[in-house]
Design a protein around this motif. Structure first.
Motif, PDB file in Angstrom:
ATOM      1  N   ASP A 103       0.817  -1.228   0.000  1.00  0.00           N
ATOM      2  CA  ASP A 103       0.000   0.000   0.000  1.00  0.00           C
ATOM      3  C   ASP A 103       0.847   1.273   0.000  1.00  0.00           C
ATOM      4  OD1 ASP A 103       0.883   0.189   2.621  1.00  0.00           O
ATOM      5  OD2 ASP A 103      -1.027  -0.425   3.505  1.00  0.00           O
ATOM      6  N   GLY A 104       2.117   1.165   0.430  1.00  0.00           N
ATOM      7  CA  GLY A 104       3.006   2.331   0.401  1.00  0.00           C
ATOM      8  C   GLY A 104       2.745   3.365   1.495  1.00  0.00           C
ATOM      9  N   ILE A 105       1.722   3.139   2.307  1.00  0.00           N
ATOM     10  CA  ILE A 105       1.365   4.178   3.286  1.00  0.00           C
ATOM     11  C   ILE A 105       1.360   3.687   4.731  1.00  0.00           C
ATOM     12  CG2 ILE A 105       0.009   5.601   1.670  1.00  0.00           C
ATOM     13  CD1 ILE A 105      -2.517   4.233   2.901  1.00  0.00           C
ATOM     14  N   CYS A 106       1.436   2.385   4.958  1.00  0.00           N
ATOM     15  CA  CYS A 106       1.373   1.892   6.336  1.00  0.00           C
ATOM     16  C   CYS A 106       2.717   2.146   7.036  1.00  0.00           C
ATOM     17  CB  CYS A 106       1.025   0.400   6.359  1.00  0.00           C
ATOM     18  SG  CYS A 106       2.367  -0.666   5.832  1.00  0.00           S
ATOM     19  N   CYS A 109       5.614   0.043   5.492  1.00  0.00           N
ATOM     20  CA  CYS A 109       6.070   0.562   4.198  1.00  0.00           C
ATOM     21  C   CYS A 109       6.889   1.831   4.405  1.00  0.00           C
ATOM     22  CB  CYS A 109       4.882   0.863   3.284  1.00  0.00           C
ATOM     23  SG  CYS A 109       4.153  -0.600   2.523  1.00  0.00           S
ATOM     24  N   CYS A 117       4.085  -5.336   4.890  1.00  0.00           N
ATOM     25  CA  CYS A 117       2.843  -4.590   4.648  1.00  0.00           C
ATOM     26  C   CYS A 117       1.625  -5.505   4.791  1.00  0.00           C
ATOM     27  CB  CYS A 117       2.873  -3.988   3.242  1.00  0.00           C
ATOM     28  SG  CYS A 117       1.382  -3.049   2.873  1.00  0.00           S
ATOM     29  N   PRO A 118       0.665  -5.131   5.644  1.00  0.00           N
ATOM     30  CA  PRO A 118      -0.519  -6.001   5.802  1.00  0.00           C
ATOM     31  C   PRO A 118      -1.418  -6.007   4.580  1.00  0.00           C
ATOM     32  CG  PRO A 118      -0.704  -4.028   7.190  1.00  0.00           C
ATOM     33  CD  PRO A 118       0.648  -3.974   6.543  1.00  0.00           C
TER      34      PRO A 118
HETATM   35 ZN   LIG Z   1       2.215  -1.030   3.656  1.00  0.00          ZN
END
Ligand SMILES: [Zn+2]
Ligand SMILES: [Zn+2]
Length: 344
Positions: A103-106, A109, A117-118
């Motif tokens: 997702d690039g945002i957790c 990440c 990343c979940p």
């Molecule tokens: Zn992530």
């Protein structure tokens, strides 16, 4: 954009997960997938066979996508570019690997651990993979591949190699350290080459005369059975065999301060650990979860620099199920690679 991909293709799919001897895979005719925005359609030239494909086929991993096409070590050619893809051109040689979305945002990440990343998704589990004539990959998760290494030799680097590399990093092998490899299949024989090229001493602990022979050919200092003690205490060990019973065995083989990394995505239950013999003196037991794209790029670079090459056994794509059965039965050393008979 298209270079005239056909409308349909041959592809394997998991009809119902079951022991591989019972034939859970079906070879079917289905539409060639259309690349979504940001994706490439990839014509599959070679796809290496991973133990994870076996876990997907047998149901050790839960079903994420009904009738999924396994396969996540693909060497291919960009055959169509999805909307918005600008960094690849038609005909480019690309690699498709296990990790295909984060997702690039957790928090993971953002701190550089996209492997945790979940919301990650995987090729050949969440999306159709490379046991087919065509597959798709998000361009951001594709790898650029050098032109001068044959498809078949390159394919096993894309998971066996990359995951093995992450396991080697997780095992914190000191410079000129002593490394034990438990199980000596596709991943281990690539890691061994890299570790040896960088000055390590490697001990292979594995059943099977073919694997032991391969380990010696590549330069291992010793070979023994998986339950044997190596001839000297290990600074680092990697458990490739999906056998939890080997965890205490490997922990006992570690020197003080040594690290065991468990490389597999699936492991049978581990027996209890004895604190004094198997953990005290700051021994560490670590798992390995997937990889980051940086791991992948780093490994491919090192593999080329040090001439890491897979020992391969080629099967036609139509024999994918047989290749998985042979993997389970341990009838070959190195890595099995599926090739499509005809590549225009
Ligand atoms: Zn992530
Ligand atoms: Zn794999």
């Amino acid at each position: 954009m298209t270079v005239g991909s056909p409308a349909t293709m041959r592809a394997w799919e998991v009809s119902q997960p079951a022991p591989i001897e019972t034939g859970p895979l079906r070879y079917v005719e289905k539409p060639v997938p259309a690349p979504a925005p940001g994706e490439l359609l990839v014509q599959v030239l070679a796809c290496a066979v991973c133990r994870t494909d076996l876990h997907v086929s047998e149901g050790d991993l839960p079903v994420h996508r009904e009738h999924v096409t396994p396969g996540h070590m693909v060497v291919g050619r960009a055959a169509e570019l999805g909307e918005g893809v600008t960094d690849y051109a038609l005909g480019d040689r690309v690699g498709v690997a296990w990790l295909r979305h984060t997702d690039g945002i957790c928090a993971y990440c953002r701190r550089g651990n996209e492997n945790l990343c979940p919301n990650s998704r995987y090729t050949g589990w969440d999306a159709d993979g490379g046991y087919a004539e065509y597959t798709t990959v998000p361009a951001a998760f594709a790898y650029r591949l050098p032109a001068d290494v044959p498809d078949v030799e390159l394919a096993p680097l894309l998971c066996a190699g990359i995951i093995g590399y992450r396991a080697l990093l997780r095992a914190s092998l000191p410079e000129h350290g002593k490394l034990g490899l438990y199980g000596f299949g596709d991943s281990a024989h690539l890691v061994a080459q890299l570790a040896l090229a960088q000055g390590a001493t490697v001990h292979a602990l594995t059943r099977g005369a073919a694997s032991q022979r391969l380990a010696l050919e590549l330069g291992a200092a010793s070979v023994g059975g998986a339950y044997d003690s190596p001839p000297e205490p290990l600074d680092s060990a990697i458990l490739f065999a999906p056998v939890g019973d080997l965890v205490p065995v490997a922990m006992r083989a570690l020197d003080r301060g040594g690290v065991l990394a468990v490389a597999g995505i699936h492991l049978t239950d581990t027996p209890p650990l004895n604190y004094e013999r198997e953990l005290f003196y700051e021994k560490e037991l670590r798992s390995v979860t997937s990889n980051t794209r940086d791991d992948g790029r780093e490994f491919l670079e090192l593999a080329l620099r040090y001439h890491v090459r897979a020992t391969t056994h080629v099967y036609p794509m139509s024999q994918a199920q047989q290749a998985l059965q042979d993997l389970k039965a341990g009838v070959f050393d190195g890595a099995a690679v599926l090739v499509n008979e005809e590549a225009p």
